[in-house]
Design a protein around this motif. Structure first.
Motif, short mmCIF file in Angstrom:
data_model
loop_
_atom_site.label_atom_id
_atom_site.label_comp_id
_atom_site.label_asym_id
_atom_site.label_seq_id
_atom_site.Cartn_x
_atom_site.Cartn_y
_atom_site.Cartn_z
N GLU A 276 60.69 48.02 -14.56
CA GLU A 276 61.09 47.41 -13.10
C GLU A 276 60.54 48.44 -12.13
O GLU A 276 60.00 47.87 -10.97
CB GLU A 276 62.55 47.38 -13.13
N ALA A 277 60.60 49.77 -12.36
CA ALA A 277 60.00 50.47 -11.56
C ALA A 277 58.73 50.47 -10.95
O ALA A 277 58.01 50.52 -10.14
CB ALA A 277 60.35 52.19 -11.68
N ALA A 278 57.83 50.26 -12.26
CA ALA A 278 56.29 50.12 -12.08
C ALA A 278 56.19 48.72 -11.43
O ALA A 278 55.16 48.62 -10.43
CB ALA A 278 55.91 49.82 -13.69
N SER A 279 56.77 47.58 -11.70
CA SER A 279 56.62 46.44 -10.95
C SER A 279 56.82 46.50 -9.39
O SER A 279 56.42 46.04 -8.57
CB SER A 279 57.26 45.27 -11.51
N GLN A 280 58.23 47.17 -9.27
CA GLN A 280 58.78 47.49 -7.61
C GLN A 280 57.61 48.24 -7.10
O GLN A 280 57.45 48.02 -5.83
CB GLN A 280 59.99 48.08 -7.76
N GLN A 281 57.09 49.24 -7.75
CA GLN A 281 55.90 50.14 -7.17
C GLN A 281 54.73 49.20 -6.53
O GLN A 281 54.46 49.46 -5.57
CB GLN A 281 55.35 51.24 -8.01
N LEU B 283 60.56 47.32 4.27
CA LEU B 283 61.69 48.29 4.24
C LEU B 283 62.53 48.08 3.11
O LEU B 283 63.07 48.75 2.46
CB LEU B 283 62.32 48.01 5.51
N THR B 284 62.73 46.43 3.05
CA THR B 284 63.52 46.35 1.69
C THR B 284 62.83 46.57 0.42
O THR B 284 63.46 47.07 -0.58
CB THR B 284 63.50 44.64 1.56
N ASN B 285 61.60 46.40 0.29
CA ASN B 285 60.82 46.96 -1.04
C ASN B 285 61.02 48.33 -1.36
O ASN B 285 61.15 48.92 -2.47
CB ASN B 285 59.50 46.42 -1.08
N GLN B 286 60.82 49.22 0.01
CA GLN B 286 61.06 50.52 -0.31
C GLN B 286 62.22 51.07 -0.57
O GLN B 286 62.55 52.19 -1.53
CB GLN B 286 60.54 51.12 1.04
N ARG B 287 63.50 50.50 -0.11
CA ARG B 287 64.76 50.70 -0.26
C ARG B 287 65.12 50.33 -1.76
O ARG B 287 65.72 51.06 -2.43
CB ARG B 287 65.80 50.05 0.24
N THR B 288 64.45 49.18 -2.45
CA THR B 288 64.72 48.73 -3.66
C THR B 288 63.94 49.64 -4.66
O THR B 288 64.57 50.28 -5.95
CB THR B 288 64.17 47.25 -4.00
N ALA B 289 63.02 50.28 -4.46
CA ALA B 289 62.19 51.24 -5.11
C ALA B 289 63.17 52.46 -5.39
O ALA B 289 63.35 53.06 -6.40
CB ALA B 289 60.78 51.68 -4.76
N ASP B 290 63.55 53.05 -4.03
CA ASP B 290 64.58 54.00 -4.03
C ASP B 290 65.79 53.88 -4.92
O ASP B 290 66.33 54.79 -5.75
CB ASP B 290 65.21 54.77 -2.59
N THR C 108 56.96 58.72 -12.23
CA THR C 108 57.57 59.44 -11.10
C THR C 108 57.85 58.42 -10.10
O THR C 108 56.90 57.81 -9.63
CB THR C 108 56.45 60.57 -10.70
N PRO C 109 58.96 58.48 -9.24
CA PRO C 109 59.13 57.53 -8.24
C PRO C 109 58.27 57.87 -6.93
O PRO C 109 57.95 58.79 -6.73
CB PRO C 109 60.81 57.97 -7.77
N PRO C 110 57.89 56.76 -6.58
CA PRO C 110 57.02 56.80 -5.37
C PRO C 110 57.74 57.49 -4.09
O PRO C 110 58.89 57.42 -3.82
CB PRO C 110 56.54 55.47 -5.05
N ALA C 111 56.96 58.42 -3.50
CA ALA C 111 57.52 58.88 -2.09
C ALA C 111 57.56 57.56 -1.04
O ALA C 111 56.69 56.84 -0.80
CB ALA C 111 56.32 59.94 -1.57
N SER C 112 58.76 57.47 -0.67
CA SER C 112 59.01 56.49 0.56
C SER C 112 58.23 57.15 1.71
O SER C 112 58.54 58.13 2.29
CB SER C 112 60.73 56.52 0.59
N THR C 113 57.93 55.85 2.37
CA THR C 113 57.43 55.88 3.86
C THR C 113 58.26 54.96 4.69
O THR C 113 58.51 53.91 4.23
CB THR C 113 55.79 55.51 3.81
N PRO C 114 58.73 55.14 5.59
CA PRO C 114 59.04 54.20 6.75
C PRO C 114 58.16 52.79 7.00
O PRO C 114 56.98 53.15 7.17
CB PRO C 114 59.11 55.17 7.98
#
Length: 506
Positions: free
Chosen positions: A414-419, A454-461, A497-503
């Motif tokens: 899930e993390a890979a596809s979300q990335q 923004l939704t996708n970045q929050r979902t990844a976190d 490794t979780p991706p770094a979030s960007t605004p």
């Protein structure tokens, strides 16, 4: 020492005869005490799978490493702040303190039951006055008030003929071992709860930073659009859409503060500190789920303290069956007493005031209406229930391991596809912003792209936080990992490794 004027030969002869009778009874009791009604104890069997079904490819069976020293399992996350907090759980957590007190109470019961092997000795002195009715015939003391001064020592001992005391000590020891295992289970549970709350708080910090940066970016975009509106380059709808986007994001940002405060208060309670005096500075850095050496299913029986506690309670229930069997046999009581008694105080401490007694008593129950039989049936049923509890504990342990192994395996995908989704959303936002700047699309398209990004970045976190939580729960389900990897165990990558979030919108 009191002066004794009785003929020593008569006194010694009387004592010798009584001692011979008592010695004979004692020898018989000693021989019978070698008997025991305790059923032979065998650890209950439980079906153990050869390997975990939910383990990702790459897991290998490991040799049991029960002699390998264990360290604090949370150090596998390499977080100094978490390590400091976890160190306070064992010292200040009130639930752990209660479990420690329960262990001490259970150990005191072992000493209490062991005291049954020894005689009971009492001593006392008394003075009283009594009067017999004058209207009673046939009593020489009718109508007289008689004082009585007495002091003496008495002893009684009940030899453990059929292992009743021995079985009670065995059961108490098993209960004490179960309480000690319960303590370790409480420690594991409290430390796991703290780790889950800590990583949840860190996830909120990450999302808070993302929302703060997004609010800053949206505010800058709104200011630019307002200037363009003044210049007549755009209409008012674009400004309204940008304002809506900014305020909605600010609302989400504020809501994060509420949830974070509650999580911080929960951590304070776990480490035994008032919520009003505890603060944990924000830290938006992301953590990486570690690779956990899961080993083989049979190691759960060694690692899980709750399974150990359940097994010890089976042993305790087995000892209670022995106690119930012993109730069908007679009890032998050896008693002795000696002292001084006199009606008058002056001759109280002289030899004629001496009294003594010595003798055994064999007592058995001939009929009790089936009370002992019912106690035996109840003890047997309690044993069967303890065996069922043990096997259920094993099944639940396997379920918890499988649940979290499956969760980690699925969350990695899930993390890979979300990335990939997050990367695509960021690219879409950049392209849409460029087209808006070129006048090809309206600002509504930009707002939509910002929302999606923004939704996708929050979902990844959030997925990264769920990976950390599942890692903690897996460690808890395994009973705490070994200090270092088990010999022979292969450890796969459980998560990228979780991706770094960007605004969004930058």
């Amino acid at each position: 020492m009191f002066p004794i004027s009785l003929p020593r030969r008569l006194l010694c002869l009387s004592l010798r005869l009584s001692l011979r009778r008592s010695l004979a009874v004692t020898l018989i009791g000693a021989l019978l005490s070698a008997c025991s009604t305790l059923p032979p104890y065998q650890r209950p069997t439980a079906e153990i799978p050869a390997q975990y079904a939910g383990a990702a490819p790459g897991w290998a069976q490991a040799a049991p490493a029960d002699t390998t020293p264990r360290g604090p399992w949370w150090t596998i996350f390499n977080d100094p702040v978490l390590n400091q907090l976890e160190a306070r759980v064992d010292v200040s957590n009130q639930t752990v303190r209660k479990a420690v007190a329960q262990v001490q109470q259970a150990r005191s019961m072992v000493d209490y039951q062991r005291a049954g092997f020894f005689p009971t000795i009492t001593a006392g002195a008394a003075q009283d006055r009594s009067r017999t009715s004058q209207n009673v015939e046939g009593k020489s003391l009718a109508g007289k008030t008689v004082p009585d001064y007495s002091a003496g020592v008495s002893a009684s001992w009940e030899p453990d003929l059929f292992g009743r005391v021995r079985d009670s000590v065995t059961g108490a020891r098993a209960d004490a071992d179960a309480s000690a295992a319960d303590l370790e289970a409480v420690r594991l549970s409290m430390s796991a709860d703290l780790a889950v709350d800590y990583f949840s708080l860190r996830s909120l910090d990450t999302q808070k930073k993302l929302l703060d940066d997004s609010v800053t970016a949206y505010a800058a975009a709104l200011k630019l659009l307002q200037q363009q509106l003044k210049d007549g380059a755009i209409d008012a709808s674009a400004v309204a859409q940008a304002t809506t986007q900014l305020e909605a994001t600010r609302t989400q940002d504020t809501d994060i503060d509420v949830t974070r405060a509650q999580m911080q208060h929960a951590i304070a309670t776990l480490i035994g500190e008032p919520a009003s005096t505890f603060t944990l500075p924000p830290n938006g850095s992301s953590a990486t789920p570690p690779a956990i050496p899961v080993g083989v299913p049979s190691q759960l029986l060694e690692r899980r303290p709750d399974i150990a506690a359940a097994e010890r309670r089976v042993a305790s229930a087995n000892a209670q069956i022995g106690e119930a069997h012993a109730a069908f046999f007679p009890d032998l009581v050896l008693s002795a007493s000696a002292g001084l008694e006199s009606t008058f105080f002056a001759p109280w401490l002289s030899a004629p005031s001496l009294f003594w007694s010595l003798g055994p008593q064999l007592v058995g129950t001939l009929f009790d209406g089936g009370k002992r039989t019912a106690s035996l049936h109840g003890a047997t049923a309690q044993y069967d229930g303890a065996v069922a509890d043990y096997r259920q504990s094993v099944l639940v342990a396997f379920q918890q391991v499988e649940d979290n192994l499956s969760a980690l395996h699925s969350l990695a995908d899930e993390a890979a596809s979300q990335q990939r989704a997050t990367t695509a959303a960021d690219l879409s936002l950049r392209l849409t912003t460029n087209r808006f700047n070129a006048g090809a699309v309206s600002y509504l398209d930009v707002v939509t792209a910002q929302t999606i990004a923004l939704t996708n970045q929050r979902t990844a976190d959030q997925i990264a936080a769920r990976q950390l939580e599942s890692s903690v729960l897996l460690l808890k389900a395994l009973g705490g990992t070994w200090h270092g990897e088990s010999k022979g165990a292969a450890t796969p990558e459980v998560a990228a490794t979780p991706p770094a979030s960007t605004p969004a919108g930058t």
